[in-house]
Design a protein around this motif. Structure first.
Motif, mmCIF file in Angstrom:
data_model
loop_
_atom_site.group_PDB
_atom_site.id
_atom_site.type_symbol
_atom_site.label_atom_id
_atom_site.label_comp_id
_atom_site.label_asym_id
_atom_site.label_seq_id
_atom_site.Cartn_x
_atom_site.Cartn_y
_atom_site.Cartn_z
ATOM 1 N N LYS A 292 0.862 -1.278 -0.061
ATOM 2 C CA LYS A 292 -0.038 0.098 -0.008
ATOM 3 C C LYS A 292 0.807 1.092 -0.015
ATOM 4 O O LYS A 292 1.946 1.370 0.649
ATOM 5 C CB LYS A 292 -0.972 -0.069 1.101
ATOM 6 N N THR B 152 1.668 4.082 1.597
ATOM 7 C CA THR B 152 1.451 4.680 2.659
ATOM 8 C C THR B 152 2.437 4.982 3.539
ATOM 9 O O THR B 152 3.686 3.950 3.479
ATOM 10 C CB THR B 152 0.251 3.911 3.390
ATOM 11 N N THR C 96 -5.959 -1.773 6.731
ATOM 12 C CA THR C 96 -6.915 -1.926 5.544
ATOM 13 C C THR C 96 -6.347 -1.552 4.356
ATOM 14 O O THR C 96 -5.544 -0.577 4.247
ATOM 15 C CB THR C 96 -8.182 -1.110 5.807
ATOM 16 N N GLY C 97 -6.922 -1.727 2.921
ATOM 17 C CA GLY C 97 -6.754 -1.254 1.787
ATOM 18 C C GLY C 97 -5.494 -1.784 1.384
ATOM 19 O O GLY C 97 -4.844 -0.954 0.330
ATOM 20 N N TYR C 98 -5.076 -2.828 1.596
ATOM 21 C CA TYR C 98 -3.675 -3.472 0.967
ATOM 22 C C TYR C 98 -4.129 -4.497 -0.228
ATOM 23 O O TYR C 98 -4.996 -5.284 -0.184
ATOM 24 C CB TYR C 98 -2.754 -4.124 2.059
ATOM 25 N N SER C 99 -3.285 -4.046 -1.361
ATOM 26 C CA SER C 99 -3.550 -5.035 -2.541
ATOM 27 C C SER C 99 -2.421 -6.198 -1.971
ATOM 28 O O SER C 99 -1.497 -6.107 -1.211
ATOM 29 C CB SER C 99 -2.828 -4.466 -3.721
#
Length: 475
Positions: A339, A341, A351-354
Motif C-alpha cells: 500500500k 502509505t 486496511t486497503g492493501y493489495s
C-alpha cells in the motif's frame, strides 16, 4: 520540677473592667495555644479565660486593672480536663516523647500562612502538607525555604525529561539521562535507541533456520510503500528459539533500498494484520537501514521474539525515497501485501492493501536461536561539579525481564573523582514507573571527594535486565 507552660506571643489590649481581650500577632485558637480555664496576666493583674473566640480575641472575667493597649502579657496554661483517663494519658505521653526530637517537623495548619512562632526550636523544620512548603527556625524566627519535592521524584522526573528531549540533561547539582548515546560507556551492552534503553549483549548457540526464501529479481519504484509479507506456517521450520533475526538483500541494479522501519510478528485475524505482539527490528541499534544496491546483505540485530511455526508469520517494511527492491515472484506459501502509505508499518490492524500471491521481497533468511546474556557494565558520562563534593545519590529505572535480586544481580557504584575510586551504593526498590518499569535508588553515598561525578551500573549472573534511565544528585 517541671515549669508551668505559658504562651506570650504578640501583644494584648483590654479595657478597664472589660471582658474582651484583643490580641495583635497572636495565635490563640487555631494552634491550640489557649483554652478556657487558662489564666491571662499582664503586669500585676490577672483573670481567668472563659472562652477563646478566635486567634485574636478572648473572653475573660472583668479585668481588674487599668486599660491595656498593646501590652505584653502571659497566658498561663492551667486549664485541665475534668476527667483524665490514665491509660490515654500514658499513650499520649509516649507519643509526645517520640515527637520531642530536634528532627521532627512542626506541622503547619491548612489555614496558617506561616508557622506558629511559639513552636519549634532553632534548627528545626516546619512543614505544611497541603502546600509542600517548608521553613527552618533560626534565632527564634521561621524562615521560608521552598516547596518540598522529594529527591526521588525530582530525579525520576528528570529521567523522563531526558527521554522527552532525547539527550542527557544537566540540572542544578544533578544529571539525568533517558537513555542517549552520549550517556554512557558500555561493556557487554548495547543501546536500543528505538525503545531508549540499554540491554545486555547476547550470545547465542548455533542459529537455526526458520525460513530460507531466495530472491532472484528486482522491482523498481518501491519507495513510498509499506509492504507486509505473510509467510504461511507450513513454510516455517520446526525450530525453537527466544530470539530472532532477519537477513535483508539489496537490489542488484537500480537504486538503494531505504527502509525507515521494519516489524515482525505473528498474523492475527485476516492477513496482513498482526496479532498485537509484533516487535520492531533494529539494525545496529537503529530502527531503519539502507541496503546498498549491488552490495552485501544486512542482518538485523537479535531481538526477543517467541518464535513458533504453528502461526503464520508477518514481516512489515516501510520503504522510502527512490528505492528498488530485490524480489521473488515464485515464492511458494508467501504472499506480499502493499500500500502506498507511511506510518502503518507497526500497526496491528490495517486496511486497503493489495496483494500478490507467491511473491516475496527484501528478505531471504529468518533465523532463531536461544540466547544468553552478558554481564553488562554501564558507566555514565562524567559530570563536572561546581565544587568538590563527596556524596552521590543514584536513581535507576530498569526492567527485570528475568527476575533479579538488587545488589546481587544488579549493582550500583558511584565516584566523585572520575573513577579513580568507586564506592558501592546499596540499591533499594522504590516502586514502579512508567510502562511497568521498576525504579530503585541508593542513599546519598559517601565516597572519595572530587568534581567528576559518575555512576557504574552492573548486571551479573547472566540476567536479562534492561536499563531505561539513570539520574545522579551530588553534594
Amino acid at each position: 520540677m517541671t515549669a508551668l507552660s505559658s504562651y506570650f506571643t504578640g501583644t494584648a489590649s483590654v479595657a478597664a473592667d472589660g471582658t474582651t481581650v484583643t490580641g495583635t500577632s497572636t495565635l490563640w485558637l487555631s494552634a491550640g495555644n489557649v483554652k478556657p480555664g487558662d489564666f491571662f496576666q499582664s503586669g500585676h493583674f490577672g483573670v481567668f479565660i472563659t472562652d477563646v473566640t478566635d486567634d485574636t480575641h478572648l473572653v475573660v472575667t472583668p479585668w481588674p486593672g487599668s486599660t491595656l493597649s498593646g501590652a505584653s502579657y502571659t497566658i498561663w496554661k492551667v486549664a485541665r480536663p475534668s476527667i483524665v483517663d490514665m491509660s490515654v494519658a500514658k499513650d499520649v505521653n509516649k507519643i509526645v516523647t517520640a515527637m520531642d526530637t530536634s528532627g521532627f517537623f512542626v506541622f503547619v495548619n491548612i489555614n496558617q500562612t506561616t508557622p506558629d512562632p511559639s513552636l519549634g526550636d532553632d534548627g528545626q523544620y516546619a512543614f505544611q502538607p497541603t502546600t509542600g512548603k517548608t521553613w527552618v527556625k533560626s534565632a527564634g524566627v521561621w524562615s521560608y525555604i521552598s516547596i518540598y519535592v522529594s529527591t526521588s521524584d525530582y530525579l525520576f522526573g528528570a529521567i523522563y525529561d531526558a527521554k522527552a528531549f532525547g539527550n542527557v540533561r544537566r540540572l542544578i547539582k544533578a544529571f539525568a539521562d533517558g537513555i542517549s548515546t552520549a550517556s554512557a560507556t558500555l561493556t557487554n551492552a548495547v543501546f536500543d535507541l528505538v525503545n531508549r534503553k540499554i540491554t545486555p549483549s547476547t550470545s547465542t548457540g548455533a542459529a537455526s533456520t526458520a525460513l530460507s526464501a531466495s530472491l532472484n529479481g528486482n522491482s523498481s519504484g518501491s519507495g513510498g510503500t509499506t509492504y507486509r509479507v505473510v509467510i504461511a506456517a507450513a513454510q516455517l521450520a520446526a525450530v525453537s528459539g527466544s530470539y530472532i533475526r532477519v537477513r535483508l538483500i539489496p537490489a542488484t541494479s537500480g537504486n538503494n533500498t531505504s527502509i525507515s522501519a521494519a516489524f515482525i510478528g505473528k498474523k492475527g485475524g485476516s492477513a496482513p494484520n498482526f496479532d498485537g505482539g509484533q516487535v520492531p527490528l533494529s539494525f545496529s541499534g537503529n530502527p531503519g537501514v539502507t541496503l546498498t544496491v549491488g552490495g552485501s546483505s544486512v542482518t538485523s540485530d537479535w531481538i526477543p521474539f517467541a518464535f513458533s511455526n504453528a502461526s503464520d508469520l508477518v514481516l512489515s517494511f516501510e520503504v522510502i525515497g527512490t528505492s528498488d527492491t530485490r524480489t521473488n515472484n515464485a515464492a511458494t506459501g508467501i504472499t506480499a501485501y502493499f500500500k502506498a502509505t507511511s506510518a502503518e508499518v507497526g500497526l496491528t490492524t490495517v486496511t486497503g492493501y493489495s496483494n500478490a500471491a507467491n511473491f516475496s521481497l527484501i528478505f531471504d533468511l529468518i533465523e532463531v536461536a536461544p540466547a544468553t546474556y552478558g554481564n553488562m557494565t554501564v558507566v555514565t558520562a562524567a559530570q563536572t561539579a561546581d565544587a568538590s563534593v563527596s556524596q552521590v545519590q543514584a536513581i535507576i529505572e530498569y526492567n527485570p525481564v528475568a527476575a533479579v535480586t538488587l545488589n546481587t544481580d544488579l549493582t550500583a557504584e558511584v565516584t566523585c573523582d572520575g573513577g579513580a575510586h568507586w564506592t558501592a551504593a546499596t540499591l533499594s526498590l522504590l516502586g514502579t514507573g512508567q510502562g511497568g518499569n521498576k525504579v530503585a535508588s541508593t542513599p546519598s553515598q559517601a565516597t572519595t571527594a572530587g568534581t567528576s561525578i559518575q555512576a557504574r551500573i552492573k548486571s551479573a549472573n547472566g540476567k536479562n535486565v534492561e536499563l531505561h534511565g539513570v539520574a545522579l544528585k551530588w553534594l
